[in-house]
Design an enzyme around this catalytic site. Structure first.
Site, PDB file in Angstrom:
ATOM      1  CD  GLU A 115       8.191  80.065  32.186  1.00  7.67           C
ATOM      2  OE1 GLU A 115       8.533  78.880  32.052  1.00  7.67           O
ATOM      3  OE2 GLU A 115       7.757  80.506  33.082  1.00  7.67           O
ATOM      4  CG  HIS A 230      15.935  77.749  36.602  1.00  7.97           C
ATOM      5  ND1 HIS A 230      16.147  79.178  36.265  1.00  7.97           N
ATOM      6  CD2 HIS A 230      14.671  77.995  36.463  1.00  7.97           C
ATOM      7  CE1 HIS A 230      15.025  79.849  36.132  1.00  7.97           C
ATOM      8  NE2 HIS A 230      14.040  78.946  36.077  1.00  7.97           N
ATOM      9  NE  ARG A 276      14.079  76.123  33.027  1.00  6.81           N
ATOM     10  CZ  ARG A 276      13.177  76.088  33.854  1.00  6.81           C
ATOM     11  NH1 ARG A 276      13.178  74.845  34.336  1.00  6.81           N
ATOM     12  NH2 ARG A 276      11.984  76.943  33.600  1.00  6.81           N
ATOM     13  CG  HIS A 337      14.623  74.293  38.807  1.00  5.42           C
ATOM     14  ND1 HIS A 337      14.108  75.035  39.698  1.00  5.42           N
ATOM     15  CD2 HIS A 337      13.624  74.208  37.550  1.00  5.42           C
ATOM     16  CE1 HIS A 337      13.100  75.419  39.454  1.00  5.42           C
ATOM     17  NE2 HIS A 337      12.770  75.147  38.188  1.00  5.42           N
ATOM     18  NE  ARG A 372      10.980  70.683  34.640  1.00  4.82           N
ATOM     19  CZ  ARG A 372      10.539  72.047  34.944  1.00  4.82           C
ATOM     20  NH1 ARG A 372       9.408  72.559  34.578  1.00  4.82           N
ATOM     21  NH2 ARG A 372      11.147  72.803  35.884  1.00  4.82           N
TER      22      ARG A 372
HETATM   23  P1  FAD Z   1       6.279  68.227  45.190  1.00  5.20           P
HETATM   24  O1  FAD Z   1       5.257  69.569  44.898  1.00  5.20           O
HETATM   25  O2  FAD Z   1       7.594  68.469  45.618  1.00  5.20           O
HETATM   26  O3  FAD Z   1       5.554  67.573  46.337  1.00  5.20           O
HETATM   27  C1  FAD Z   1       6.212  66.628  47.144  1.00  5.20           C
HETATM   28  C2  FAD Z   1       5.329  66.210  48.141  1.00  5.20           C
HETATM   29  O4  FAD Z   1       5.882  64.692  48.741  1.00  5.20           O
HETATM   30  C3  FAD Z   1       5.257  66.983  49.633  1.00  5.20           C
HETATM   31  O5  FAD Z   1       4.115  67.116  49.923  1.00  5.20           O
HETATM   32  C4  FAD Z   1       6.397  66.315  50.283  1.00  5.20           C
HETATM   33  O6  FAD Z   1       6.169  66.571  51.992  1.00  5.20           O
HETATM   34  C5  FAD Z   1       6.050  64.935  50.218  1.00  5.20           C
HETATM   35  N1  FAD Z   1       6.913  63.932  50.604  1.00  5.20           N
HETATM   36  C6  FAD Z   1       8.389  64.035  50.132  1.00  5.20           C
HETATM   37  N2  FAD Z   1       9.098  62.959  50.663  1.00  5.20           N
HETATM   38  C7  FAD Z   1       8.258  62.520  51.576  1.00  5.20           C
HETATM   39  C8  FAD Z   1       8.476  61.479  52.555  1.00  5.20           C
HETATM   40  N3  FAD Z   1       9.507  60.707  52.849  1.00  5.20           N
HETATM   41  N4  FAD Z   1       7.292  61.099  53.347  1.00  5.20           N
HETATM   42  C9  FAD Z   1       6.279  61.527  53.260  1.00  5.20           C
HETATM   43  N5  FAD Z   1       5.894  62.607  52.379  1.00  5.20           N
HETATM   44  C10 FAD Z   1       7.055  63.009  51.522  1.00  5.20           C
HETATM   45  N6  FAD Z   1       7.569  73.567  37.394  1.00  5.20           N
HETATM   46  C11 FAD Z   1       6.497  74.544  36.525  1.00  5.20           C
HETATM   47  O7  FAD Z   1       5.931  73.744  35.643  1.00  5.20           O
HETATM   48  N7  FAD Z   1       6.233  75.583  36.477  1.00  5.20           N
HETATM   49  C12 FAD Z   1       7.113  76.635  37.309  1.00  5.20           C
HETATM   50  O8  FAD Z   1       6.635  77.731  37.409  1.00  5.20           O
HETATM   51  C13 FAD Z   1       7.908  75.900  38.213  1.00  5.20           C
HETATM   52  N8  FAD Z   1       8.689  76.725  38.990  1.00  5.20           N
HETATM   53  C14 FAD Z   1       9.128  76.254  39.979  1.00  5.20           C
HETATM   54  C15 FAD Z   1       9.933  77.077  41.150  1.00  5.20           C
HETATM   55  C16 FAD Z   1      10.612  76.747  42.017  1.00  5.20           C
HETATM   56  C17 FAD Z   1      11.218  77.334  43.147  1.00  5.20           C
HETATM   57  C18 FAD Z   1      10.863  75.073  42.143  1.00  5.20           C
HETATM   58  C19 FAD Z   1      11.636  74.306  43.375  1.00  5.20           C
HETATM   59  C20 FAD Z   1      10.149  74.377  41.126  1.00  5.20           C
HETATM   60  C21 FAD Z   1       9.494  74.872  40.051  1.00  5.20           C
HETATM   61  N9  FAD Z   1       8.959  74.078  39.224  1.00  5.20           N
HETATM   62  C22 FAD Z   1       8.104  74.651  38.112  1.00  5.20           C
HETATM   63  C23 FAD Z   1       8.951  72.436  39.106  1.00  5.20           C
HETATM   64  C24 FAD Z   1       7.606  72.024  39.834  1.00  5.20           C
HETATM   65  O9  FAD Z   1       7.175  72.983  41.036  1.00  5.20           O
HETATM   66  C25 FAD Z   1       7.916  70.614  40.604  1.00  5.20           C
HETATM   67  O10 FAD Z   1       8.554  69.837  39.629  1.00  5.20           O
HETATM   68  C26 FAD Z   1       6.431  70.284  40.746  1.00  5.20           C
HETATM   69  O11 FAD Z   1       5.749  70.842  41.715  1.00  5.20           O
HETATM   70  C27 FAD Z   1       6.726  68.941  41.588  1.00  5.20           C
HETATM   71  O12 FAD Z   1       5.464  68.317  42.037  1.00  5.20           O
HETATM   72  P2  FAD Z   1       5.188  67.076  42.776  1.00  5.20           P
HETATM   73  O13 FAD Z   1       3.789  66.722  43.359  1.00  5.20           O
HETATM   74  O14 FAD Z   1       5.949  65.815  42.088  1.00  5.20           O
HETATM   75  O15 FAD Z   1       6.271  67.163  44.109  1.00  5.20           O
HETATM   76  C1  SIN Z   2      10.626  79.343  36.373  1.00  7.41           C
HETATM   77  O1  SIN Z   2       9.620  80.153  36.737  1.00  7.41           O
HETATM   78  O2  SIN Z   2      11.568  79.770  35.880  1.00  7.41           O
HETATM   79  C2  SIN Z   2      10.513  78.032  36.578  1.00  7.41           C
HETATM   80  C3  SIN Z   2       9.546  77.205  35.723  1.00  7.41           C
HETATM   81  C4  SIN Z   2      10.109  75.869  35.548  1.00  7.41           C
HETATM   82  O3  SIN Z   2      10.904  75.238  36.489  1.00  7.41           O
HETATM   83  O4  SIN Z   2       9.302  75.044  34.921  1.00  7.41           O
END
Ligand code: FAD
Ligand code: SIN
Length: 525
Positions: A115, A230, A276, A337, A372
């Site tokens: 990537e 993104h 990015r 993003h 990032r």
């Molecule tokens: P999240 O996975 O967002 O989880 C948040 C949790 O908190 C959820 O369970 C939610 O219900 C809970 N929550 C939130 N507010 C409250 C509240 N008030 N009360 C109770 N619960 C709450 N990163 C990569 O490294 N590789 C990728 O390929 C990639 N692709 C992506 C594609 C997309 C479409 C998106 C949106 C992001 C992508 N990212 C990627 C970024 C990455 O997915 C996220 O940064 C990461 O998953 C965040 O994980 P997290 O556990 O911090 O939060």
């Molecule tokens: C993507 O698949 O382009 C998302 C990867 C990322 O946010 O790290």
């Protein structure tokens, strides 16, 4: 009605990669309650596409992953945090595989893709472009093997409960009931806040609740000016800004303007695989030049069967909007993003409020600096989720006992009615304002306009809310305010923060911005 009361050893707020990994770490040390605000899987983690970066391939080394992360972070990564990420990452991925996570293979070997801004092929992926779903599935499955872990879904955390500078639980809205959950330690893992912007890849739940909750409780919030946009999301009438993974460019997809001219080589030596922030700004520049709202992502020169097999989710989703990615140039435009900033933590997830730990996108260890590196976020969730869990466990084992003498529930659902305002209109106006004035390209004038509008909404940020929608708006306005204030404060351009009135890095650029309730934005080392 008086709130009901629950007591657990550990409260984990969030069930994405960071929250689940923390919960698993805590499972042998006491009772753990995991909260999600929606259904169990609804999280950014679930939608992650491209993959997870890890230095496990024969051609890679942790030192090279370190260098790439530092370079993409544009001078603002905290080096120690990056070192931990790249060094501890491989073991945690192997552990995840041992728990049942399946990543794509070539023959018997793991398959790695490339990537943007990675100098090696180091991205593991699952079922082509459904990596997050597989990681979430494997972590949920593992968490279910521990009887000590229970969960409340559709449990919306309103605020933290504090006792002086100590966090002792959280107030939660579940159905129509308010619950005060007391815990010896709390791990905040609520993810990002993309919904603050009108164009975002993030799911509806990403309203920055954890950021706002921690801010109200007095936590330090850092580096909020660094929002990652993104480059490639679908731009088609009636379609949401659906993500077209960076891995597509890693496999050879090109960017062309609306005249069909490839442009990235003129902007960066790494062309389509530039960091990015550089790709996003180049796209904006081409869009302005050609007076268009999008550019094209072109895959038509690549093998059709390979594309369908490699990106099955993206292929099927685009077809729903009558775009065949193997035959048509795909109209794309950037979208908000990821938040590099967040609740300040050290590398053990400690926030500065005793008993409150944070991990994942809501937290800021400084591992991503000002921009990032792609696919480092899922890895961060695993590494720092586990570390926050470990530290939370040792914190209570060191004898940190809660006293509940002067409990302060920050702002639970209130008895007094909110002043009248149009919630849907305010939400929509804020999202557009943030996109137009505090978006990819900013300046003092645009940021001041945003700040002025947000200042007028201060009463919503301070009001006692009645329901989840109001709380989400209050939280989003708080986050919008923090981004705007930090962006105004940093008079320079670094990483994802680009100001047309200060195009150079500016004096003191190596420092981090810090926001704290009741205080002006300030610099910190
Ligand atoms: P999240 O996975 O967002 O989880 C948040 C949790 O908190 C959820 O369970 C939610 O219900 C809970 N929550 C939130 N507010 C409250 C509240 N008030 N009360 C109770 N619960 C709450 N990163 C990569 O490294 N590789 C990728 O390929 C990639 N692709 C992506 C594609 C997309 C479409 C998106 C949106 C992001 C992508 N990212 C990627 C970024 C990455 O997915 C996220 O940064 C990461 O998953 C965040 O994980 P997290 O556990 O911090 O939060
Ligand atoms: C993507 O698949 O382009 C998302 C990867 C990322 O946010 O790290």
């Amino acid at each position: 009605m008086a709130p009901s009361v629950i007591t657990v050893d550990f409260l984990v707020i969030g069930g994405g990669v960071a929250g689940l990994r923390a919960a698993i770490e805590l499972a042998t040390r006491g009772s753990v309650l995991v909260l999600t605000k929606d259904k169990q899987t609804e999280s950014s983690t679930e939608y992650a596409q491209g993959g997870v970066a890890v230095a496990l391939s024969d051609e890679d080394e942790v030192g090279i992953h370190y260098e790439d992360t530092i370079k993409a972070g544009d001078g603002l990564c905290r080096e120690n945090a990056v070192k931990i990420l790249v060094e501890e990452g491989p073991e945690l991925i192997l552990e995840l595989i041992s728990w049942g996570a399946e990543f794509d293979k070539e023959g018997s070997k793991l398959s790695f893709t490339r990537e943007a801004a990675h100098s090696r092929k180091r991205i593991l992926h699952s079922r082509g472009d459904a990596t997050g779903k597989e990681i979430e599935r494997a972590l949920i499955q593992k968490a279910r093997t521990y009887p000590s872990i229970s969960r409340y879904d559709f449990a919306f955390t309103l605020d933290l409960i504090t006792d002086g500078n100590r966090c002792i639980g959280a107030t939660v809205l579940r159905g129509n009931s308010i619950i005060n959950i007391f815990a010896k330690a709390v791990v905040l893992a609520t993810g990002g806040a993309g919904q603050v912007y009108s164009r975002t890849t993030n799911p509806m739940i990403a309203t920055g609740d954890g950021l706002a909750i921690a801010y109200r409780a007095g936590a330090l919030i850092t580096d909020m000016e660094f929002v990652q946009f993104h480059p490639t999301t679908l731009y088609s009438p009636g379609a949401p800004p659906f993500l077209l993974s960076e891995a597509m460019r890693g496999e050879g997809a090109l960017l062309a303007n609306i005249s069909g001219e490839r442009f990235m080589p003129q902007y960066h030596e790494m062309a389509e695989l530039a960091p990015r922030d550089a790709v996003t700004r180049a796209m904006v520049s081409e869009m302005v030049k050609t007076n268009s709202r999008h550019v094209y992502l072109v895959l038509t020169h690549l093998d059709k069967d390979f594309i369908k097999k490699r990106f099955p989710l993206i292929y099927a989703t685009c077809l729903q909007y009558d775009i065949d990615i193997t035959e048509d140039a795909v109209p794309v435009s950037p979208a908000a993003h990821y938040f590099m900033g967040g609740v300040y933590t050290n590398v053990d997830g400690e926030t500065g409020i005793k008993g409150l730990f944070a991990a994942g996108e809501v937290a800021c260890t400084g591992v991503h600096g000002a921009n990032r590196l792609a696919s480092n976020s899922l890895l961060e969730g695993l590494v720092y989720g586990a570390r926050a869990g470990r530290r939370a466990a040792s914190y209570i084992e060191e004898g940190n006992v809660n006293t509940t003498s002067a409990v302060h529930a920050q702002n639970s659902a209130a008895d007094s009615p909110a002043p009248a305002f149009d919630l849907a209109k305010t939400r929509s106006k804020m999202r557009q304002l943030m996109w137009n004035k505090t978006g990819i390209i900013r300046c003092g004038e645009s940021l001041s306009i945003a700040k002025k509008w947000l200042d007028r909404k201060q009463f919503i940020m301070e009001m006692s809310c009645q329901n989840r929608r109001e709380f989400e708006l209050k939280n989003m306005l708080t986050v919008a305010h923090l981004i705007t204030e930090a962006a105004l404060f940093r008079k320079g351009s670094v990483g994802a923060h680009f100001r047309t009135d200060f195009r150079e890095r500016g004096e003191g650029w190596k420092k981090h911005t810090i926001c704290r309730k009741g205080k002006e934005v300030a610099w910190s080392d």
